[in-house]
Write an enzyme that holds these catalytic residues in place. Structure first.
Site, PDB file in Angstrom:
ATOM      1  N   ARG A 122       0.838  -1.200   0.000  1.00  0.00           N
ATOM      2  CA  ARG A 122       0.000   0.000   0.000  1.00  0.00           C
ATOM      3  C   ARG A 122       0.874   1.252   0.000  1.00  0.00           C
ATOM      4  O   ARG A 122       1.934   1.289   0.636  1.00  0.00           O
ATOM      5  CB  ARG A 122      -0.895  -0.015   1.232  1.00  0.00           C
ATOM      6  CG  ARG A 122      -1.888   1.131   1.369  1.00  0.00           C
ATOM      7  CD  ARG A 122      -2.940   1.064   0.316  1.00  0.00           C
ATOM      8  NE  ARG A 122      -4.113   1.901   0.661  1.00  0.00           N
ATOM      9  CZ  ARG A 122      -4.986   2.343  -0.216  1.00  0.00           C
ATOM     10  NH1 ARG A 122      -4.845   2.052  -1.496  1.00  0.00           N
ATOM     11  NH2 ARG A 122      -6.024   3.056   0.145  1.00  0.00           N
ATOM     12  N   THR A 417      -8.608   0.466  -9.823  1.00  0.00           N
ATOM     13  CA  THR A 417      -8.193  -0.832  -9.294  1.00  0.00           C
ATOM     14  C   THR A 417      -8.362  -1.975 -10.299  1.00  0.00           C
ATOM     15  O   THR A 417      -9.149  -1.902 -11.231  1.00  0.00           O
ATOM     16  CB  THR A 417      -8.939  -1.152  -7.977  1.00  0.00           C
ATOM     17  OG1 THR A 417      -8.867  -0.011  -7.118  1.00  0.00           O
ATOM     18  CG2 THR A 417      -8.348  -2.324  -7.251  1.00  0.00           C
ATOM     19  N   THR A 435      -3.845  -1.195  -7.533  1.00  0.00           N
ATOM     20  CA  THR A 435      -4.616   0.029  -7.767  1.00  0.00           C
ATOM     21  C   THR A 435      -3.743   1.256  -7.987  1.00  0.00           C
ATOM     22  O   THR A 435      -2.600   1.309  -7.537  1.00  0.00           O
ATOM     23  CB  THR A 435      -5.530   0.294  -6.555  1.00  0.00           C
ATOM     24  OG1 THR A 435      -6.355   1.433  -6.793  1.00  0.00           O
ATOM     25  CG2 THR A 435      -4.724   0.527  -5.281  1.00  0.00           C
ATOM     26  N   GLU A 461      -3.821   7.915  -4.366  1.00  0.00           N
ATOM     27  CA  GLU A 461      -4.240   7.089  -3.237  1.00  0.00           C
ATOM     28  C   GLU A 461      -4.461   7.869  -1.950  1.00  0.00           C
ATOM     29  O   GLU A 461      -5.214   7.440  -1.076  1.00  0.00           O
ATOM     30  CB  GLU A 461      -3.197   5.996  -3.004  1.00  0.00           C
ATOM     31  CG  GLU A 461      -3.789   4.668  -2.635  1.00  0.00           C
ATOM     32  CD  GLU A 461      -4.649   4.107  -3.752  1.00  0.00           C
ATOM     33  OE1 GLU A 461      -5.850   3.920  -3.510  1.00  0.00           O
ATOM     34  OE2 GLU A 461      -4.126   3.849  -4.841  1.00  0.00           O
ATOM     35  N   ASP A 464      -7.801   8.537  -0.386  1.00  0.00           N
ATOM     36  CA  ASP A 464      -8.501   7.533   0.419  1.00  0.00           C
ATOM     37  C   ASP A 464      -8.465   7.884   1.899  1.00  0.00           C
ATOM     38  O   ASP A 464      -9.181   7.278   2.700  1.00  0.00           O
ATOM     39  CB  ASP A 464      -7.889   6.145   0.206  1.00  0.00           C
ATOM     40  CG  ASP A 464      -8.462   5.440  -1.014  1.00  0.00           C
ATOM     41  OD1 ASP A 464      -9.435   5.950  -1.606  1.00  0.00           O
ATOM     42  OD2 ASP A 464      -7.937   4.375  -1.379  1.00  0.00           O
ATOM     43  N   SER A 489      -8.037   1.151   2.835  1.00  0.00           N
ATOM     44  CA  SER A 489      -8.343   0.588   1.511  1.00  0.00           C
ATOM     45  C   SER A 489      -9.559  -0.320   1.598  1.00  0.00           C
ATOM     46  O   SER A 489      -9.829  -0.930   2.639  1.00  0.00           O
ATOM     47  CB  SER A 489      -7.150  -0.218   0.988  1.00  0.00           C
ATOM     48  OG  SER A 489      -7.489  -0.929  -0.182  1.00  0.00           O
ATOM     49  N   SER A 490     -10.286  -0.432   0.486  1.00  0.00           N
ATOM     50  CA  SER A 490     -11.384  -1.396   0.381  1.00  0.00           C
ATOM     51  C   SER A 490     -10.959  -2.680  -0.313  1.00  0.00           C
ATOM     52  O   SER A 490     -11.766  -3.611  -0.445  1.00  0.00           O
ATOM     53  CB  SER A 490     -12.548  -0.778  -0.398  1.00  0.00           C
ATOM     54  OG  SER A 490     -13.064   0.343   0.274  1.00  0.00           O
ATOM     55  N   GLY A 512     -13.256  -1.786  -7.834  1.00  0.00           N
ATOM     56  CA  GLY A 512     -14.559  -1.156  -7.640  1.00  0.00           C
ATOM     57  C   GLY A 512     -14.664  -0.204  -6.480  1.00  0.00           C
ATOM     58  O   GLY A 512     -15.762   0.108  -6.031  1.00  0.00           O
ATOM     59  N   GLY A 513     -13.512   0.280  -5.932  1.00  0.00           N
ATOM     60  CA  GLY A 513     -13.586   1.226  -4.831  1.00  0.00           C
ATOM     61  C   GLY A 513     -14.256   0.612  -3.618  1.00  0.00           C
ATOM     62  O   GLY A 513     -14.066  -0.568  -3.299  1.00  0.00           O
TER      63      GLY A 513
END
Length: 606
Positions: A122, A417, A435, A461, A464, A489-490, A512-513
């Protein structure tokens, strides 16, 4: 038998051959991978049914046929699942630049037959960032679009460093070999797909970046047409350096300086430094995966700062405490009562997500343990809040009666993503979600210090994070900006195992967020509760709730069902809900793979 994209239809095969009249020769080498360019994707975006793919020895699933084929060729050359994922990611950087790439981050789960490992790539905030990062001169949060399209939004990219670390432990083929497909395609060109063309045409902000404008648009500002041979010399040269020198070629020297220069020279400049980029290589990439039982299976995913696994398991766990009358699945759709309970469970999970989930190096887990959100007694208490009518908006819970003084983060847009699922010849598996956040990220490109045309996209990013550091009551929000912190993050890369035997059952995930959580949950429910194969489960219409109005995939649900939900108090809207699911399930004969009909992905294998 090799499962090729061109077998989907004769028309696709003919178009692939037509587009392949230049640049499609193989690239022979004295050793290692001999990469040959396959037919390229021609199906447009929208909803294009996929057949599902059965294989016997291995399976590779990715969001673009060129990327899937790169992974296929790597495994046929003797590579591991991690080797294939690396080759796929490098190709996706080129052919699906709107969704992921070396300028972004990723979460990778790997099963080597004995041990499950989680690798966290990440992105991070610059070291000097603080809670005022996204506030304007009046102390108000920037709008989402202002924040995204600025030098403030890129985080320190993590994908290259994380993949190198995973390769050191799980790779079989040499690192350099895994870059051949992407370097070949970047140097010799690939044909612009309908999906890429459509996204380029629709994005006005991307045209403002000089590198992107010269790469993707003609002199009139029109996006390159479908089938145009697109070459990216800068990316080809940078990937060759990374292949030869390792991550140092990206995190130091000209490449790092180029990233920083692009970020800091933006009209709304960022504060990233070369040192911020360089020190990323020293991070601890391995984290402890989270595994939780659900019925006959063990579901494994990522801990925070990822919120996906926690939210999915909360939803599934809450549903286990609810009594549904009759069948949950009728005529190819979830039953109304089941859907009501699911959406209410989602509200409760997203409420907890908004309050608690953030980088665990900066915030404490509720009750000292993230598993506290998945305890049976806690889930039962949450389930008791669900009645016959919608609760409108859910409030967070408090495990073990420990009340939080943190602020609730408002819902913010998330998008972009891509997802990769691979099971290799040895049965080793990868589930990796990757992503750059929004489509084309921050709309800033870097040429990697090459001075050549083209390059790669920098992520956005950091949007987010909560752009506001406190809620309306002045309480600090857990997912606020702090120096060196990873944004929530999702992403939900998932591996599923048999509870009793410990044997691998499936690899899956989606882009897809914030809806990634729902797309992945839907597919698991379809496969393991409704006994669908992966393709059938992926094909199911999407349904989403972020703790507010319900979104249903447009034109996929009958009016009677929608009206029944509204009668229960749900606010219902319809939306495209473009998932990009990839899933592979182990079968008695090998593997069955599915790819999302809403995108260009395919599955390949022998």
């Amino acid at each position: 038998m090799r499962t090729l994209f061109r077998t989907v239809s004769l028309i696709v095969s003919l178009l692939g051959a037509l587009f392949c009249f230049t640049g499609c020769a193989g690239t022979p080498d004295s050793s290692g991978i001999t990469y040959s360019v396959p037919p390229q994707p021609e199906l447009p975006s929208g909803y294009n049914p996929k057949p599902g793919w059965e294989t016997t020895e291995f399976a590779v699933a990715a969001a673009n046929p060129l990327a899937t084929d790169a992974g296929y060729q790597v495994i046929n050359a003797g590579g591991s699942a991690v080797d294939a994922a690396i080759a796929i990611q490098m190709v996706l950087t080129l052919v699906e630049p709107q969704s992921s790439g070396i300028g972004g981050g990723a979460f990778l789960l790997n099963w080597d037959g004995n041990e499950l490992k989680a690798y966290n790539g990440r992105e991070t905030a610059p070291a000097s960032a603080d809670e005022t990062y996204f506030l304007d001169e009046n102390g108000n949060p920037l709008s989402y679009s202002e924040a995204v399209r600025s030098g403030l939004s890129p985080g320190i990219p993590g994908t290259v460093a994380m993949l190198y670390h995973a390769h050191q432990e799980q790779g079989i083929l040499p690192w350099q070999e895994l870059f051949k497909p992407a370097i070949t395609l970047a140097r010799d060109g690939f044909h612009v797909s309908p999906r890429l063309h459509g996204l380029l045409e629709a994005d006005e902000a991307l045209r403002q970046d000089s590198i992107a404008r010269d790469l993707y648009y003609d002199e009139n500002g029109e996006a390159l047409p479908v089938g145009n041979l697109l070459k990216n010399p800068a990316l080809a040269q940078l990937l060759q350096k990374i292949a030869d020198e390792g991550p140092e070629a990206f995190y130091t020297g000209a490449a790092a300086e180029s990233i920083v220069n692009r970020v800091r020279s933006h009209p709304r400049p960022g504060i990233m430094t070369v040192e911020d980029i360089s020190v990323y290589r020293d991070r601890e990439f391995e984290v402890e995966p989270m595994c939780n039982e659900w019925r006959l299976w063990l579901i494994c995913g990522f801990p925070p700062p990822a919120s996906g696994h926690l939210a999915i398991m909360q939803m599934l766990g809450i549903m286990e405490h609810l009594e549904i009358q009759g069948s949950s699945f009728i005529n190819g759709l979830p039953a109304v009562e089941w859907l009501h309970f699911y959406l209410e469970s989602a509200k409760l999970a997203y409420a907890d997500r908004a309050l608690y989930v953030a980088d665990p190096l900066y915030v404490d887990a509720p009750a000292g343990d993230w598993q506290s959100l998945l305890k049976e007694d806690y889930l039962a208490t949450r389930a008791a809040l669900i009645g016959e009518q919608s609760m409108d908006t859910a409030q967070p819970g408090y495990p073990r009666e420990e009340y939080s003084t943190a602020g609730m983060m408002e819902i913010q847009p998330e998008s972009g993503t891509s997802h990769i699922s691979v099971i290799d010849r040895q049965g080793n598996a990868v589930s990796m979600t990757t992503t750059i956040e929004s489509a084309f990220g921050s709309r800033i490109m870097s040429d990697g210090g090459t001075g050549l045309p083209g390059g790669f996209h920098l992520n956005n990013e950091l949007t987010d994070f909560s752009r506001a550091p406190v809620d309306e009551d002045g309480n600090l929000i857990a997912n606020r900006v702090q120096g060196g912190k990873q944004p929530r993050s999702s992403m939900s890369p998932t591996l599923v195992f048999d509870r009793e035997s410990g044997e691998l059952i499936a690899s899956l995930g989606s882009p897809g967020g914030a809806a990634i959580i729902h797309y992945t949950a839907k597919t698991m429910i379809g496969m393991f509760e409704w006994n669908l194969n992966p393709q059938q489960a992926i094909d199911l219409p999407n349904f989403v709730n972020y703790n507010g109005p319900t979104l249903l995939e447009e034109d996929r649900f009958p009016p009677a069902l929608i009206e029944a939900l509204r009668a229960m108090g749900h606010e219902v809207d319809e939306s495209p809900l473009t998932s990009g699911l990839q899933a592979i399930r182990v079968t008695k004969n090998g593997y069955y793979g599915g790819a999302d009909p809403r995108r260009e992905g395919v599955v390949m294998g022998d």
